[in-house]
Design a protein around this motif. Sequence first.
Motif, PDB file in Angstrom:
ATOM      1  N   VAL A 165       0.760  -1.139  -0.498  1.00 42.77           N
ATOM      2  CA  VAL A 165       0.049   0.099   0.111  1.00 42.77           C
ATOM      3  C   VAL A 165       0.870   1.510   0.148  1.00 42.77           C
ATOM      4  O   VAL A 165       1.667   1.229   0.791  1.00 42.77           O
ATOM      5  N   SER A 166       0.767   1.740  -0.845  1.00 45.26           N
ATOM      6  CA  SER A 166       1.687   3.259  -0.686  1.00 45.26           C
ATOM      7  C   SER A 166       0.925   4.663  -0.107  1.00 45.26           C
ATOM      8  O   SER A 166       0.465   5.961  -0.177  1.00 45.26           O
ATOM      9  N   TRP A 167       0.815   4.213   1.186  1.00 45.74           N
ATOM     10  CA  TRP A 167       0.664   4.748   2.267  1.00 45.74           C
ATOM     11  C   TRP A 167       1.564   6.471   1.835  1.00 45.74           C
ATOM     12  O   TRP A 167       0.622   7.361   2.688  1.00 45.74           O
ATOM     13  N   GLU A 168       2.882   6.267   0.952  1.00 45.65           N
ATOM     14  CA  GLU A 168       3.228   7.949   1.154  1.00 45.65           C
ATOM     15  C   GLU A 168       2.214   8.580  -0.212  1.00 45.65           C
ATOM     16  O   GLU A 168       2.229   9.835   0.364  1.00 45.65           O
ATOM     17  N   SER A 169       1.508   7.753  -1.110  1.00 42.54           N
ATOM     18  CA  SER A 169       0.265   8.340  -2.019  1.00 42.54           C
ATOM     19  C   SER A 169      -0.719   8.560  -0.906  1.00 42.54           C
ATOM     20  O   SER A 169      -0.904   9.754  -0.999  1.00 42.54           O
ATOM     21  N   HIS A 170      -1.056   8.278  -0.261  1.00 44.11           N
ATOM     22  CA  HIS A 170      -1.858   9.196   0.774  1.00 44.11           C
ATOM     23  C   HIS A 170      -1.951   9.973   1.131  1.00 44.11           C
ATOM     24  O   HIS A 170      -2.062  11.056   1.364  1.00 44.11           O
ATOM     25  N   LEU A 171      -0.594  10.302   2.227  1.00 44.45           N
ATOM     26  CA  LEU A 171      -0.172  10.439   3.102  1.00 44.45           C
ATOM     27  C   LEU A 171       0.087  12.345   2.442  1.00 44.45           C
ATOM     28  O   LEU A 171      -0.490  12.944   2.605  1.00 44.45           O
ATOM     29  N   PHE A 172       0.986  12.277   1.088  1.00 45.73           N
ATOM     30  CA  PHE A 172       0.776  13.538   0.007  1.00 45.73           C
ATOM     31  C   PHE A 172       0.108  13.934  -1.247  1.00 45.73           C
ATOM     32  O   PHE A 172      -0.427  15.037  -0.700  1.00 45.73           O
ATOM     33  N   GLY A 173      -0.849  13.417  -0.814  1.00 43.60           N
ATOM     34  CA  GLY A 173      -2.167  13.446  -1.886  1.00 43.60           C
ATOM     35  C   GLY A 173      -2.675  14.127  -0.906  1.00 43.60           C
ATOM     36  O   GLY A 173      -3.776  15.297  -0.935  1.00 43.60           O
ATOM     37  N   PHE A 174      -2.982  13.447   0.524  1.00 47.70           N
ATOM     38  CA  PHE A 174      -3.293  14.064   2.159  1.00 47.70           C
ATOM     39  C   PHE A 174      -3.274  15.882   2.053  1.00 47.70           C
ATOM     40  O   PHE A 174      -3.644  16.257   2.293  1.00 47.70           O
ATOM     41  N   ILE A 175      -2.185  16.180   2.246  1.00 49.27           N
ATOM     42  CA  ILE A 175      -1.054  17.121   2.198  1.00 49.27           C
ATOM     43  C   ILE A 175      -1.644  17.936   1.339  1.00 49.27           C
ATOM     44  O   ILE A 175      -1.914  19.540   1.219  1.00 49.27           O
ATOM     45  N   ALA A 176      -1.393  17.535   0.164  1.00 49.18           N
ATOM     46  CA  ALA A 176      -1.567  17.976  -1.015  1.00 49.18           C
ATOM     47  C   ALA A 176      -3.443  19.125  -1.117  1.00 49.18           C
ATOM     48  O   ALA A 176      -2.937  19.663  -1.796  1.00 49.18           O
ATOM     49  N   GLY A 177      -4.455  18.328  -0.955  1.00 50.21           N
ATOM     50  CA  GLY A 177      -5.560  18.419  -0.347  1.00 50.21           C
ATOM     51  C   GLY A 177      -5.641  19.800   0.279  1.00 50.21           C
ATOM     52  O   GLY A 177      -6.538  20.763  -0.142  1.00 50.21           O
ATOM     53  N   LEU A 178      -4.854  19.225   1.384  1.00 50.89           N
ATOM     54  CA  LEU A 178      -5.992  20.502   2.420  1.00 50.89           C
ATOM     55  C   LEU A 178      -4.488  21.634   2.280  1.00 50.89           C
ATOM     56  O   LEU A 178      -5.377  23.069   2.045  1.00 50.89           O
ATOM     57  N   ALA A 179      -3.906  21.834   1.265  1.00 55.98           N
ATOM     58  CA  ALA A 179      -3.066  23.125   0.343  1.00 55.98           C
ATOM     59  C   ALA A 179      -3.743  23.473   0.006  1.00 55.98           C
ATOM     60  O   ALA A 179      -4.108  24.819  -0.543  1.00 55.98           O
ATOM     61  N   GLY A 180      -4.072  22.653  -1.092  1.00 49.90           N
ATOM     62  CA  GLY A 180      -5.491  23.460  -2.395  1.00 49.90           C
ATOM     63  C   GLY A 180      -6.480  23.851  -1.723  1.00 49.90           C
ATOM     64  O   GLY A 180      -7.074  24.287  -1.664  1.00 49.90           O
ATOM     65  N   ALA A 181      -7.127  23.626  -0.331  1.00 50.17           N
ATOM     66  CA  ALA A 181      -8.176  23.993   0.585  1.00 50.17           C
ATOM     67  C   ALA A 181      -7.909  25.683   0.582  1.00 50.17           C
ATOM     68  O   ALA A 181      -7.992  26.219   0.826  1.00 50.17           O
ATOM     69  N   LYS A 182      -6.562  25.877   1.889  1.00 49.90           N
ATOM     70  CA  LYS A 182      -5.834  27.036   1.516  1.00 49.90           C
ATOM     71  C   LYS A 182      -5.795  27.977   0.861  1.00 49.90           C
ATOM     72  O   LYS A 182      -5.586  29.353   0.797  1.00 49.90           O
ATOM     73  N   LEU A 183      -5.385  27.762  -0.542  1.00 50.75           N
ATOM     74  CA  LEU A 183      -5.185  28.139  -1.734  1.00 50.75           C
ATOM     75  C   LEU A 183      -6.798  28.745  -2.295  1.00 50.75           C
ATOM     76  O   LEU A 183      -6.768  29.971  -2.745  1.00 50.75           O
ATOM     77  N   TRP A 184      -7.966  27.497  -2.710  1.00 52.72           N
ATOM     78  CA  TRP A 184      -8.323  27.788  -3.228  1.00 52.72           C
ATOM     79  C   TRP A 184      -9.759  26.973  -2.255  1.00 52.72           C
ATOM     80  O   TRP A 184     -10.841  26.264  -3.318  1.00 52.72           O
ATOM     81  N   ALA A 185      -9.857  28.317  -1.323  1.00 53.34           N
ATOM     82  CA  ALA A 185     -11.256  27.220  -0.496  1.00 53.34           C
ATOM     83  C   ALA A 185     -12.603  28.103  -1.273  1.00 53.34           C
ATOM     84  O   ALA A 185     -13.855  27.684  -1.222  1.00 53.34           O
ATOM     85  N   LYS A 186     -12.777  29.639  -1.969  1.00 53.72           N
ATOM     86  CA  LYS A 186     -13.655  29.733  -1.678  1.00 53.72           C
ATOM     87  C   LYS A 186     -13.886  29.281  -3.392  1.00 53.72           C
ATOM     88  O   LYS A 186     -13.350  28.758  -3.971  1.00 53.72           O
ATOM     89  N   PRO A 187     -15.532  28.217  -3.920  1.00 49.78           N
ATOM     90  CA  PRO A 187     -15.990  27.784  -4.715  1.00 49.78           C
ATOM     91  C   PRO A 187     -15.737  29.154  -5.952  1.00 49.78           C
ATOM     92  O   PRO A 187     -16.080  30.783  -5.866  1.00 49.78           O
TER      93      PRO A 187
END
Length: 189
Positions: A165-187
């Motif tokens: 299981v690529s837990w690295e993909s899970h971890l880095f994907g999760f971090i990228a998603g959180l960062a994306g939320a900080k960048l683009w949370a407004k619809p």
Amino acid sequence: MTHSIGRASNTKQQIRLVLAIFLLISAIEIINLLTGRMLNHLGNIPRYVPGLRGIVLGPFLHGSLQHYFSNIIPLCIFSYLLLQYGLKRYMQLTIWIILITGLLVWLFGRPATHIGASGVIYGYFGYLLLAGFLSGKFKLMIISVLVAFFYGGLILGVFPSAPFVSWESHLFGFIAGLAGAKLWAKPSP
């Protein structure tokens, strides 16, 4: 009256897009299955220059039917929920998650072939958890709460578990998603 028709049309377009994603991933899975998983060599192989192509190609490939089935349903559900932020935001976020997750896995992942849509799923998960609250919009906050309630257990997948299981993909994907939320949370409009 026109407003509700526009919304229904928008919902139909969102469902069509999710169906197109489902069909694309499924077609690739069928081809990969029929060729004895020959496409999997196109996955993300950390610190191996030809493995760089896997940053973009790896999320479309799966190691088994079980792997495919465990990814396709959450991918479609999260895609539909993300489309509530607008198509532009969905596209921006998908490209962001694929590139950032893939690059971080390529730089820091275990030496293995990393494949599967789970990095994208975890990116969507991270975004959906945080973005609703940052948006200030009630509907999007409800989505964040529902995602946390129904999919909160995904968070355990960011830790090392099974060797395949690529837990690295899970971890880095999760971090990228959180960062994306900080960048683009407004619809997007």
